[in-house]
Write a protein that holds these residues in place. Structure first.
Motif, PDB file in Angstrom:
ATOM      1  N   PHE A 147      54.681 -93.444 142.388  1.00 27.15           N
ATOM      2  CA  PHE A 147      54.078 -92.164 142.762  1.00 27.15           C
ATOM      3  C   PHE A 147      55.092 -91.030 142.570  1.00 27.15           C
ATOM      4  O   PHE A 147      54.758 -89.953 142.065  1.00 27.15           O
ATOM      5  CB  PHE A 147      53.588 -92.186 144.211  1.00 27.15           C
ATOM      6  N   ILE A 148      56.326 -91.280 142.944  1.00 26.32           N
ATOM      7  CA  ILE A 148      57.368 -90.255 142.826  1.00 26.32           C
ATOM      8  C   ILE A 148      57.592 -89.870 141.368  1.00 26.32           C
ATOM      9  O   ILE A 148      57.689 -88.686 141.033  1.00 26.32           O
ATOM     10  CB  ILE A 148      58.684 -90.761 143.454  1.00 26.32           C
ATOM     11  N   THR A 149      57.661 -90.866 140.491  1.00 21.18           N
ATOM     12  CA  THR A 149      57.984 -90.584 139.087  1.00 21.18           C
ATOM     13  C   THR A 149      56.777 -90.148 138.276  1.00 21.18           C
ATOM     14  O   THR A 149      56.855 -89.196 137.497  1.00 21.18           O
ATOM     15  CB  THR A 149      58.626 -91.815 138.424  1.00 21.18           C
ATOM     16  N   LEU A 206      49.654 -96.237 147.638  1.00 19.91           N
ATOM     17  CA  LEU A 206      51.036 -96.614 147.343  1.00 19.91           C
ATOM     18  C   LEU A 206      52.025 -96.144 148.390  1.00 19.91           C
ATOM     19  O   LEU A 206      53.039 -96.793 148.632  1.00 19.91           O
ATOM     20  CB  LEU A 206      51.442 -96.027 145.974  1.00 19.91           C
ATOM     21  N   GLY A 207      51.734 -94.989 148.982  1.00 18.10           N
ATOM     22  CA  GLY A 207      52.709 -94.322 149.840  1.00 18.10           C
ATOM     23  C   GLY A 207      53.439 -93.267 149.042  1.00 18.10           C
ATOM     24  O   GLY A 207      53.768 -93.487 147.871  1.00 18.10           O
ATOM     25  N   GLU A 208      53.702 -92.128 149.657  1.00 17.60           N
ATOM     26  CA  GLU A 208      54.261 -91.007 148.906  1.00 17.60           C
ATOM     27  C   GLU A 208      55.701 -91.240 148.483  1.00 17.60           C
ATOM     28  O   GLU A 208      56.226 -90.506 147.635  1.00 17.60           O
ATOM     29  CB  GLU A 208      54.160 -89.721 149.712  1.00 17.60           C
ATOM     30  N   ASN A 209      56.363 -92.275 149.024  1.00 17.05           N
ATOM     31  CA  ASN A 209      57.742 -92.571 148.627  1.00 17.05           C
ATOM     32  C   ASN A 209      57.835 -93.727 147.635  1.00 17.05           C
ATOM     33  O   ASN A 209      58.939 -94.171 147.295  1.00 17.05           O
ATOM     34  CB  ASN A 209      58.590 -92.894 149.860  1.00 17.05           C
ATOM     35  N   HIS A 210      56.684 -94.214 147.173  1.00 15.35           N
ATOM     36  CA  HIS A 210      56.691 -95.315 146.207  1.00 15.35           C
ATOM     37  C   HIS A 210      57.257 -94.809 144.882  1.00 15.35           C
ATOM     38  O   HIS A 210      56.914 -93.718 144.424  1.00 15.35           O
ATOM     39  CB  HIS A 210      55.269 -95.833 146.006  1.00 15.35           C
ATOM     40  N   VAL A 264      44.484 -88.842 142.650  1.00 19.72           N
ATOM     41  CA  VAL A 264      45.909 -88.925 142.965  1.00 19.72           C
ATOM     42  C   VAL A 264      46.131 -88.996 144.469  1.00 19.72           C
ATOM     43  O   VAL A 264      47.017 -89.719 144.944  1.00 19.72           O
ATOM     44  CB  VAL A 264      46.672 -87.736 142.355  1.00 19.72           C
ATOM     45  N   GLU A 265      45.322 -88.292 145.231  1.00 20.59           N
ATOM     46  CA  GLU A 265      45.456 -88.379 146.687  1.00 20.59           C
ATOM     47  C   GLU A 265      45.159 -89.793 147.177  1.00 20.59           C
ATOM     48  O   GLU A 265      45.804 -90.281 148.112  1.00 20.59           O
ATOM     49  CB  GLU A 265      44.542 -87.357 147.344  1.00 20.59           C
TER      50      GLU A 265
END
Length: 245
Positions: free
Chosen positions: A221-223, A214-218, A207-208
């Protein structure tokens, strides 16, 4: 009954709550948000094995729905049969009609929740499960699936990950949170990727790497991993980026 796949503490937490509702006929509805590949299908399969075992002499009719039959229902069906084999039921369980697994007098039905699927007339006793509930049509659930448990006060479990504020999962989750505030009975369970990673270092590394890629705001990744719904339509450009444009 020896099942080799030991549930992690967070999976066991959900399992105990569901079993308590089933065994005491409480008829509760639970929502379970678990990070992608966090083990919700393993939890579901082991609950099914246990309930089929308890009901094999007198008969029960469990129901699990998913947005599609192929591949989602088939994946769940295959996992259940694998766990039944591991539990010592190889050669005892049987498959009927392509979508039912029978153990003695007990049966587990896997049903598509696609809008065109004909599911009226089925009964869920004592458990109704909905996989990937964020992708299930809300009207389909309330009109055709929810009534399946009415005559026996069945327990219902909706599994999934967030997407936006308009999904079936989000609707039931918000209702559960309000009920929790009123009576203190936990109905919503949430385990993001960091909770899963506590028990699986390989998962943490994966996941890291996805966060880096992707970027942590993708939105994905967010969902899928942070379990946060997207507000404002689920676009791939954030409000800040739109303002800059």
């Amino acid at each position: 009954m020896a099942i080799r796949h030991t549930l992690r503490p967070y999976q066991g937490e959900v399992g105990r709550a569901v079993l308590d509702s089933v065994l005491h006929r409480r008829g509760l509805t639970f929502t379970v948000e678990m990070a992608r590949q966090g083990g919700k299908n393993e939890l579901s399969a082991q609950l099914e094995v246990l309930l089929l075992t308890l009901g094999m002499a007198m008969g029960v009719g469990l129901v699990k729905a998913a947005p599609t039959f192929v591949p989602q229902c088939l994946i769940s069906l295959r996992r259940l049969t694998e766990r039944l084999d591991e539990a010592g039921y190889r050669g005892i369980w049987s498959r009927e009609g392509g979508h039912i697994v029978r153990l003695g007098k007990a049966r587990q039905s896997f049903l598509s929740a696609e809008p065109s699927a004909n599911v009226v007339g089925m009964t869920a006793d004592p458990l109704l499960e909905v996989d990937e509930a964020q992708d299930v049509d809300r009207e389909k659930f309330w009109k055709e699936f929810r009534p399946m448990g009415a005559s026996v006060n069945a327990t219902t479990v909706l599994y999934g990950t967030p997407w936006d504020g308009a999904s079936l999962l989000e609707e039931v989750k918000q209702s559960n949170l309000e009920l929790e505030r009123r009576d203190g009975i936990r109905r919503h369970f949430r385990y993001d990727w960091q909770e899963v990673a506590r028990y699986n270092p390989d998962y943490s590394a994966y996941v890291e790497a996805e966060r880096e890629r992707l970027g942590e705001n993708h939105p994905l990744f967010i969902t899928q991993y942070c379990l946060l719904p997207i507000c404002g339509g689920g676009g791939f450009i954030s409000p800040q980026q739109r303002a800059q444009l």
